[in-house]
Motif scaffolding. Structure first.
Motif, PDB file in Angstrom:
ATOM      1  N   PHE A 149     -34.130  25.329   5.261  1.00 27.61           N
ATOM      2  CA  PHE A 149     -32.939  25.396   4.407  1.00 27.61           C
ATOM      3  C   PHE A 149     -32.857  26.750   3.701  1.00 27.61           C
ATOM      4  O   PHE A 149     -31.785  27.357   3.594  1.00 27.61           O
ATOM      5  CB  PHE A 149     -32.972  24.284   3.364  1.00 27.61           C
ATOM      6  N   LYS A 150     -33.998  27.208   3.215  1.00 31.68           N
ATOM      7  CA  LYS A 150     -34.018  28.482   2.484  1.00 31.68           C
ATOM      8  C   LYS A 150     -33.613  29.633   3.397  1.00 31.68           C
ATOM      9  O   LYS A 150     -32.897  30.552   2.983  1.00 31.68           O
ATOM     10  CB  LYS A 150     -35.412  28.723   1.906  1.00 31.68           C
ATOM     11  N   ARG A 151     -34.062  29.586   4.649  1.00 35.24           N
ATOM     12  CA  ARG A 151     -33.698  30.648   5.597  1.00 35.24           C
ATOM     13  C   ARG A 151     -32.203  30.647   5.874  1.00 35.24           C
ATOM     14  O   ARG A 151     -31.572  31.704   5.962  1.00 35.24           O
ATOM     15  CB  ARG A 151     -34.477  30.468   6.911  1.00 35.24           C
ATOM     16  N   LEU A 152     -31.631  29.444   6.010  1.00 37.93           N
ATOM     17  CA  LEU A 152     -30.188  29.368   6.238  1.00 37.93           C
ATOM     18  C   LEU A 152     -29.424  29.985   5.070  1.00 37.93           C
ATOM     19  O   LEU A 152     -28.408  30.658   5.257  1.00 37.93           O
ATOM     20  CB  LEU A 152     -29.753  27.910   6.418  1.00 37.93           C
ATOM     21  N   ILE A 153     -29.914  29.762   3.865  1.00 37.66           N
ATOM     22  CA  ILE A 153     -29.245  30.280   2.671  1.00 37.66           C
ATOM     23  C   ILE A 153     -29.427  31.791   2.555  1.00 37.66           C
ATOM     24  O   ILE A 153     -28.466  32.530   2.297  1.00 37.66           O
ATOM     25  CB  ILE A 153     -29.785  29.574   1.407  1.00 37.66           C
ATOM     26  N   GLU A 154     -30.645  32.261   2.748  1.00 38.72           N
ATOM     27  CA  GLU A 154     -30.933  33.676   2.516  1.00 38.72           C
ATOM     28  C   GLU A 154     -30.492  34.575   3.665  1.00 38.72           C
ATOM     29  O   GLU A 154     -29.974  35.671   3.433  1.00 38.72           O
ATOM     30  CB  GLU A 154     -32.442  33.863   2.268  1.00 38.72           C
ATOM     31  N   GLU A 155     -30.681  34.124   4.907  1.00 37.36           N
ATOM     32  CA  GLU A 155     -30.370  34.986   6.039  1.00 37.36           C
ATOM     33  C   GLU A 155     -28.887  34.985   6.393  1.00 37.36           C
ATOM     34  O   GLU A 155     -28.392  35.936   6.978  1.00 37.36           O
ATOM     35  CB  GLU A 155     -31.203  34.587   7.259  1.00 37.36           C
ATOM     36  N   PHE A 156     -28.178  33.893   6.046  1.00 37.11           N
ATOM     37  CA  PHE A 156     -26.768  33.806   6.412  1.00 37.11           C
ATOM     38  C   PHE A 156     -25.854  33.668   5.207  1.00 37.11           C
ATOM     39  O   PHE A 156     -24.678  33.338   5.340  1.00 37.11           O
ATOM     40  CB  PHE A 156     -26.555  32.634   7.377  1.00 37.11           C
TER      41      PHE A 156
END
Length: 314
Positions: A159-166
């Motif tokens: 979830f954190k990657r989806l928020i930070e990377e996109f």
């Protein structure tokens, strides 16, 4: 940071149609029924991404997993079950791969690949496609999240990657993965835990309920110490929440309410009782010359064992 595009771009928009939904667990749905529904959803998603899968078979040794995929832990028993199914029915849904210099990288289907190796397959069906780095991340994250194969910490990282990377907001992530915003928020909050406590969640030593209660303890050593106490004393989530609350908001007591010397004696006696009965005991003073002793048990068998010990004392 990646430039934000309308929605999530072709990859994730293809993965998660706006009208798709995942069934939530309820008392009258079995685990197998839900997993079947999730697998069907992902299979439809992959079919949409790859358009019409071609019957291409690759040597299994030419294929390697995606090192950046979120799931790091695989249930060995579940892999054996899937391997048995593959031996009987074969691989129904092809792996999605991308050509690299000297090998093919898995974009979706690492679990099937691992099970196929266990089953002794030499070749596996694949769909070879070219994806951007963003699409690779999107596909691997969403496939794993929707299949519910991630442990709580892996899911939080995803979830954190989806928020930070996109550059997504939490409610946008929640919509894409068919979860509530609160579920996404609570999941990401688990990453505030110290690494040791996160590993305890991964190892199923403590539940996510216990873990969320421990988030309020900012000191890493104290947080881990309390987590170990939860395990050692088999504390419930409610007991853990109360303990954390007492630590964060200590009660102000008058000096006369507690006698340090008496408290030391009580502690010594509690340890003696624990050594005799093999379970936690607590002495609670109710004033001069009186009080009560609380003895904990965690099953009917343990209660009967304690009673037998007490009855044997002459």
């Amino acid at each position: 940071m990646a430039v934000r595009r309308a929605g999530l771009g072709k990859g994730l928009d293809s993965l998660i149609p706006s009208n798709s939904s995942i069934k939530t667990k309820s008392s009258n749905e079995t685990r197998s029924e839900q997993n079947t529904e999730n697998v069907r959803t992902v299979e439809k998603v992959v079919e949409k991404i790859v358009e019409k899968p071609a019957d291409v078979y690759l040597n299994i040794n030419q294929i390697e997993p995606n090192r950046k995929q979120p799931r790091k832990n695989f249930d060995e028993d579940a892999l054996v079950e899937l391997a048995d199914s593959i031996k009987q029915f074969g691989i129904i849904q092809p792996l999605v791969v991308q050509k690299k210099n000297k090998y093919y990288e898995i974009i979706a289907g690492e679990r099937r690949w691992r099970a196929a190796k266990l089953a002794g397959l030499k070749k596996v069906p694949v769909v070879i496609k070219e994806f951007s780095d963003q699409e690779i991340v999107e596909i691997s994250l969403i496939e794993n999240i929707q299949r519910e194969n991630l442990n709580p910490i892996e899911e939080a990282i995803a979830f954190k990657r989806l928020i930070e990377e996109f550059s997504l907001k939490q409610d946008e992530v929640a919509e894409r993965v068919s979860k509530s915003r609160a579920a996404v928020t609570n999941s990401i909050r688990l990453l505030k835990l110290t690494d040791k406590v996160q590993q305890m969640v991964v190892d199923d030593m403590i539940s996510t309920g216990h873990a969320r209660a421990l988030i309020g303890i900012e000191d890493p050593k104290l947080q881990y110490s309390i987590a170990m106490r939860v395990v050692d004393e088999k504390l419930s989530v409610r007991d853990t929440e109360k303990m954390v609350k007492d630590i964060l908001n200590p009660r102000i007591q008058k000096k006369k309410d507690k006698d340090p010397a008496l408290e030391a004696i009580y502690h010594h006696l509690e340890e003696r009782i624990k050594g005799i009965l093999g379970t936690k005991a607590e002495i609670k003073s109710a004033g001069k010359q009186k009080g009560r002793i609380e003895i904990e048990y965690y099953s009917q068998d343990e209660l009967e064992r304690i009673m037998e010990l007490l009855e044997s004392i002459n």
